[in-house]
Enzyme design. Structure first.
Site, PDB file in Angstrom:
ATOM      1  N   GLU A 327      50.989  -1.247  -2.884  1.00 43.86           N
ATOM      2  CA  GLU A 327      51.866  -1.954  -3.811  1.00 43.86           C
ATOM      3  C   GLU A 327      52.756  -0.954  -4.534  1.00 43.86           C
ATOM      4  O   GLU A 327      52.260   0.022  -5.105  1.00 43.86           O
ATOM      5  CB  GLU A 327      51.055  -2.712  -4.860  1.00 43.86           C
ATOM      6  CG  GLU A 327      50.215  -3.848  -4.319  1.00 43.86           C
ATOM      7  CD  GLU A 327      49.557  -4.661  -5.428  1.00 43.86           C
ATOM      8  OE1 GLU A 327      49.503  -5.882  -5.298  1.00 43.86           O
ATOM      9  OE2 GLU A 327      49.118  -4.059  -6.424  1.00 43.86           O
ATOM     10  N   CYS A 328      54.048  -1.182  -4.522  1.00 46.27           N
ATOM     11  CA  CYS A 328      55.022  -0.376  -5.266  1.00 46.27           C
ATOM     12  C   CYS A 328      54.828   1.117  -4.957  1.00 46.27           C
ATOM     13  O   CYS A 328      55.177   1.572  -3.877  1.00 46.27           O
ATOM     14  CB  CYS A 328      54.929  -0.678  -6.755  1.00 46.27           C
ATOM     15  SG  CYS A 328      56.424  -0.192  -7.669  1.00 46.27           S
ATOM     16  N   GLY A 329      54.243   1.892  -5.874  1.00 44.15           N
ATOM     17  CA  GLY A 329      54.018   3.297  -5.591  1.00 44.15           C
ATOM     18  C   GLY A 329      53.168   3.521  -4.362  1.00 44.15           C
ATOM     19  O   GLY A 329      53.392   4.465  -3.587  1.00 44.15           O
ATOM     20  N   TYR A 331      53.127   1.613  -1.759  1.00 41.40           N
ATOM     21  CA  TYR A 331      54.055   1.337  -0.658  1.00 41.40           C
ATOM     22  C   TYR A 331      54.893   2.571  -0.354  1.00 41.40           C
ATOM     23  O   TYR A 331      55.103   2.929   0.822  1.00 41.40           O
ATOM     24  CB  TYR A 331      54.929   0.157  -1.068  1.00 41.40           C
ATOM     25  CG  TYR A 331      56.042  -0.238  -0.136  1.00 41.40           C
ATOM     26  CD1 TYR A 331      55.812  -0.493   1.208  1.00 41.40           C
ATOM     27  CD2 TYR A 331      57.333  -0.423  -0.632  1.00 41.40           C
ATOM     28  CE1 TYR A 331      56.844  -0.905   2.049  1.00 41.40           C
ATOM     29  CE2 TYR A 331      58.375  -0.832   0.193  1.00 41.40           C
ATOM     30  CZ  TYR A 331      58.123  -1.069   1.527  1.00 41.40           C
ATOM     31  OH  TYR A 331      59.144  -1.491   2.350  1.00 41.40           O
ATOM     32  N   SER A 430      54.593  -3.475   0.009  1.00 37.35           N
ATOM     33  CA  SER A 430      55.846  -3.959  -0.569  1.00 37.35           C
ATOM     34  C   SER A 430      55.972  -3.404  -1.974  1.00 37.35           C
ATOM     35  O   SER A 430      55.018  -2.834  -2.531  1.00 37.35           O
ATOM     36  CB  SER A 430      55.885  -5.488  -0.619  1.00 37.35           C
ATOM     37  OG  SER A 430      55.084  -5.973  -1.684  1.00 37.35           O
TER      38      SER A 430
END
Length: 440
Positions: A327-329, A331, A430
């Site tokens: 997730e985010c970082g 990803y 993502s």
């Protein structure tokens, strides 16, 4: 209904909500009360400060992202075994998205649902009697809400306080205390908000200082007496289901943004969470069946992550047969490369066809509603996910085609944002942080 509570809110951001919330939490905990915290909305930094102040987990309550069963289940965790709940708002009291009544994501939805009276924090710097008009407008705007009173923040002098209180006397709203201007009260910040609780080395001393100021400047007895409402019993099984039985979760200064309700749901279902530190060149244990890389600040540690050869090699081997999600970082770390603030490009795990950059910054902020385009660790094809994005890094590579995308995404108002995230083999990721999901 469980323990009574209050909701600390303000007319706008940067009014001092977190300062007042932490001061109240630590001061009430020092009285021997079992204080439990909550954060309205998707913020993933403040709950860690709440936990430091109270000694107990704090949970997010989000009326947009969470349907009523999940919202009540999480609120039930907040109120369990509490003497008082102290919830902290985000942005302004009524700020949210355009959505159905009670589903806007605003602080007011949470205060109304659980009957928690509002303690309104007024930043009175640059104003005096006019601050009372702002408070009166907030009190009159939504008839669902009850107001405990106001706390004055950034008071310049005794005379300034008298002028503000003279205006408030016309509103009927009690003044529950005041805090003076003090640069020493401000917690250190960085690009995504406060520096993380785990990185604030003098946090305990800061919290005790805030409690001292609360005991001196706030009417704690009146605030306790004003608490009301309570949380409801949640629906069994409404908390998030675990993606596996033994979940390897990256956990260090680069990976820390795992929503507390998600972790609680996994544990409640019998899953075991096994933390490991990529910054220490640790890797997901082979006896785990899923690896989860939460968000955080990999852009600040890109060099160390690139040098963590064991972590990257074992992660690649793990991903050959077992699910890995970022997730985010997380990803960003699953991608091919990460460009740091100085423009230096660092190799990452190479598990997803994406290159990211923190040198070319642009704010990405808002709720995301996603439909999975294929079966995966987050659910079957067509599952509806609701999450949130808040980051400055961006993708240097082209947007994914449907054949390699994780999901089709829209914003909170239903505007189509196209395909987002990536999937390759057992690996998905993502930029949005998952808050809630519904089966297809």
């Amino acid at each position: 209904m469980s323990a009574a509570g209050i909701l600390v809110a303000a007319p706008r951001s940067s009014s001092g909500k977190t300062t007042v919330t932490l001061a109240l939490m630590r001061a009430l905990a020092r009285r021997g009360l079992a204080v439990r915290g909550a954060k309205c909305g998707p913020d993933y930094i403040d709950p860690a400060f709440h936990r430091a102040a109270t000694g107990f987990p704090s949970f997010n309550l989000d009326s947009f992202a969470m349907g009523p069963p999940l919202l009540d289940a999480v609120a039930g965790l907040v109120g369990a075994e509490a003497d008082i709940v102290v919830a902290e708002g985000s942005m302004g009291l009524f700020d949210g998205v355009r959505a159905a009544e009670s589903r806007t994501g605003a602080n007011a939805d949470i205060a109304a649902r659980y009957g928690w009276p509002v303690v309104l924090v007024l930043d009175v710097s640059g104003a005096a009697q006019t601050a009372a008009a702002v408070a009166l407008g907030c009190a009159a705007y939504d008839p669902r809400l009850r107001f405990a009173g106001v706390v004055l923040n950034k008071v310049a002098s005794p005379r300034h306080r008298r002028l503000v209180e003279a205006g408030l006397a016309r509103t009927g709203l009690p003044v529950l205390g005041a805090l003076s201007r003090d640069a020493g009260l401000v917690l250190p910040e960085r690009h995504l908000g406060l520096v993380q609780a785990r990185e604030t080395t003098d946090l305990e001393a800061r919290l005790d200082r805030l409690a001292d100021l609360a005991e001196a400047g706030l009417d704690l007895d009146a605030i306790l007496a004003a608490a009301g409402g309570g949380t409801r019993a949640g629906t069994p099984g409404a908390l998030p289901a675990p993606p596996g039985q033994r979940i390897a979760v990256a956990s260090d200064a680069a990976f820390s943004f795992l929503y507390p309700h998600q972790e609680a749901g996994w544990r409640a279902a019998g899953a075991e969470i096994v933390p490991f530190s990529p910054l220490a060149d640790e890797a997901p244990p082979a006896d785990c069946d899923v690896c989860w890389l939460p968000g955080g600040y990999p852009e600040l540690h890109a060099g160390r992550l690139a040098a963590a050869e064991r972590f990257r090699a074992v992660l690649r081997a793990f991903a050959e047969a077992k699910p890995v999600h970022g997730e985010c970082g997380g990803y960003m770390v699953l991608g091919e490369s990460l460009e740091d603030a100085d423009g230096v490009t660092h190799p990452m795990a190479g598990l997803l066809p994406v290159a990211t950059s923190y040198a070319k910054r642009r704010l990405h902020l808002g709720y995301r509603v996603a439909r999975l385009v294929a079966d995966g660790v987050l659910g079957p094809r067509g599952s509806r996910l609701v999450g949130h994005e808040f980051h400055y890094a961006g993708e240097l590579t082209e947007a994914p085609a449907e054949v390699e995308a994780l999901a089709r995404v829209s914003d909170a108002e239903g505007s189509d944002l196209g395909f987002a995230g990536h999937r390759r083999g057992c690996v998905t990721g993502s930029f949005f942080h998952l808050i809630a999901s519904e089966p297809a």
